[in-house]
Design a protein around this motif. Structure first.
Motif, PDB file in Angstrom:
ATOM      1  N   GLY A  14       0.830  -1.203   0.000  1.00  0.00           N
ATOM      2  CA  GLY A  14       0.000   0.000   0.000  1.00  0.00           C
ATOM      3  C   GLY A  14       0.866   1.256   0.000  1.00  0.00           C
ATOM      4  N   ARG A  15       2.039   1.164  -0.619  1.00  0.00           N
ATOM      5  CA  ARG A  15       3.026   2.249  -0.581  1.00  0.00           C
ATOM      6  C   ARG A  15       3.502   2.605  -1.983  1.00  0.00           C
ATOM      7  NH1 ARG A  15       6.556   2.327   4.181  1.00  0.00           N
ATOM      8  NH2 ARG A  15       7.201   4.282   3.256  1.00  0.00           N
ATOM      9  N   TYR A  16       4.010   3.838  -2.077  1.00  0.00           N
ATOM     10  CA  TYR A  16       4.641   4.319  -3.300  1.00  0.00           C
ATOM     11  C   TYR A  16       6.149   4.290  -3.129  1.00  0.00           C
ATOM     12  CZ  TYR A  16       0.027   6.078  -4.473  1.00  0.00           C
ATOM     13  OH  TYR A  16      -1.303   6.170  -4.755  1.00  0.00           O
ATOM     14  N   TYR A  17       6.843   4.159  -4.257  1.00  0.00           N
ATOM     15  CA  TYR A  17       8.290   4.270  -4.282  1.00  0.00           C
ATOM     16  C   TYR A  17       8.644   5.249  -5.384  1.00  0.00           C
ATOM     17  CZ  TYR A  17      13.212   3.256  -4.852  1.00  0.00           C
ATOM     18  OH  TYR A  17      14.569   3.381  -4.941  1.00  0.00           O
ATOM     19  N   ARG A  31      14.076  -5.126 -12.032  1.00  0.00           N
ATOM     20  CA  ARG A  31      15.032  -5.199 -10.929  1.00  0.00           C
ATOM     21  C   ARG A  31      14.366  -4.870  -9.589  1.00  0.00           C
ATOM     22  NH1 ARG A  31      18.800  -2.127 -14.268  1.00  0.00           N
ATOM     23  NH2 ARG A  31      18.884  -0.606 -12.604  1.00  0.00           N
ATOM     24  N   HIS A  32      13.438  -3.917  -9.592  1.00  0.00           N
ATOM     25  CA  HIS A  32      12.713  -3.622  -8.347  1.00  0.00           C
ATOM     26  C   HIS A  32      11.914  -4.833  -7.877  1.00  0.00           C
ATOM     27  CE1 HIS A  32      13.470   0.543  -7.383  1.00  0.00           C
ATOM     28  NE2 HIS A  32      13.262   0.907  -8.633  1.00  0.00           N
ATOM     29  N   ASN A  33      11.385  -5.591  -8.817  1.00  0.00           N
ATOM     30  CA  ASN A  33      10.564  -6.755  -8.471  1.00  0.00           C
ATOM     31  C   ASN A  33      11.371  -8.024  -8.238  1.00  0.00           C
ATOM     32  OD1 ASN A  33       7.887  -5.764  -8.283  1.00  0.00           O
ATOM     33  ND2 ASN A  33       7.878  -5.483 -10.502  1.00  0.00           N
ATOM     34  N   SER A  34      12.693  -7.948  -8.378  1.00  0.00           N
ATOM     35  CA  SER A  34      13.529  -9.110  -8.087  1.00  0.00           C
ATOM     36  C   SER A  34      13.742  -9.195  -6.575  1.00  0.00           C
ATOM     37  CB  SER A  34      14.871  -9.010  -8.817  1.00  0.00           C
ATOM     38  OG  SER A  34      15.635  -7.940  -8.290  1.00  0.00           O
ATOM     39  N   ASN A  35      14.080 -10.366  -6.114  1.00  0.00           N
ATOM     40  CA  ASN A  35      14.270 -10.583  -4.682  1.00  0.00           C
ATOM     41  C   ASN A  35      15.626 -10.014  -4.258  1.00  0.00           C
ATOM     42  OD1 ASN A  35      14.013 -11.438  -2.076  1.00  0.00           O
ATOM     43  ND2 ASN A  35      14.341 -13.594  -2.521  1.00  0.00           N
ATOM     44  N   HIS A  36      15.621  -8.862  -3.607  1.00  0.00           N
ATOM     45  CA  HIS A  36      16.852  -8.239  -3.129  1.00  0.00           C
ATOM     46  C   HIS A  36      16.597  -7.625  -1.761  1.00  0.00           C
ATOM     47  CE1 HIS A  36      15.438  -4.119  -4.034  1.00  0.00           C
ATOM     48  NE2 HIS A  36      14.844  -4.692  -5.065  1.00  0.00           N
ATOM     49  N   LYS A  37      17.636  -7.091  -1.127  1.00  0.00           N
ATOM     50  CA  LYS A  37      17.525  -6.616   0.252  1.00  0.00           C
ATOM     51  C   LYS A  37      16.906  -5.232   0.401  1.00  0.00           C
ATOM     52  CE  LYS A  37      21.319  -9.287   2.135  1.00  0.00           C
ATOM     53  NZ  LYS A  37      22.548  -9.260   2.922  1.00  0.00           N
ATOM     54  N   GLY A  38      16.748  -4.491  -0.673  1.00  0.00           N
ATOM     55  CA  GLY A  38      16.239  -3.124  -0.582  1.00  0.00           C
ATOM     56  C   GLY A  38      14.749  -3.047  -0.278  1.00  0.00           C
ATOM     57  N   PHE A  39      14.251  -1.829  -0.170  1.00  0.00           N
ATOM     58  CA  PHE A  39      12.854  -1.551   0.168  1.00  0.00           C
ATOM     59  C   PHE A  39      11.878  -2.244  -0.768  1.00  0.00           C
ATOM     60  CE2 PHE A  39       9.057   1.154  -0.352  1.00  0.00           C
ATOM     61  CZ  PHE A  39       8.581   1.140   0.936  1.00  0.00           C
ATOM     62  N   THR A  40      12.200  -2.291  -2.058  1.00  0.00           N
ATOM     63  CA  THR A  40      11.264  -2.858  -3.029  1.00  0.00           C
ATOM     64  C   THR A  40      11.455  -4.352  -3.256  1.00  0.00           C
ATOM     65  OG1 THR A  40      12.722  -2.329  -4.889  1.00  0.00           O
ATOM     66  CG2 THR A  40      11.077  -0.660  -4.267  1.00  0.00           C
ATOM     67  N   GLY A  41      12.441  -4.973  -2.627  1.00  0.00           N
ATOM     68  CA  GLY A  41      12.846  -6.327  -2.965  1.00  0.00           C
ATOM     69  C   GLY A  41      11.980  -7.467  -2.504  1.00  0.00           C
TER      70      GLY A  41
END
Length: 87
Positions: A14-17, A31-41
């Protein structure tokens, strides 16, 4: 080369980036939708709902910082719903 300021939305969070890139927008979203450690990951359900093109990285970065400084969901949603929206 064009640079872009973009806004993503995650229904799960329920958030914007808000970000900027010189990359291809589709690749950046992937890349945002890939599994990574960042906020969008972690959610993997981000969709690109808005973008603005700029002729330089500096201008795109300035605009990103301007939008982030608003700290207002209503103002961000008004921008998304403006005539400049790509959604």
């Amino acid at each position: 080369m064009l640079f872009h300021v973009y806004i993503l939305y995650s229904p799960t969070k329920g958030r914007y980036y808000i970000g900027h890139t010189g990359d291809d927008l589709n690749e950046r979203l992937r890349r945002h939708n890939s599994n990574h450690k960042g906020f969008t990951g972690k959610t993997g359900d981000w969709t690109m709902i808005y973008n603005e093109p700029y002729s330089s990285k500096h201008l795109a970065y300035q605009r990103e910082r301007e939008i982030k400084a608003w700290k207002s969901r209503k103002r961000i949603e008004a921008l998304i719903n403006s005539e400049h929206s790509d959604s």
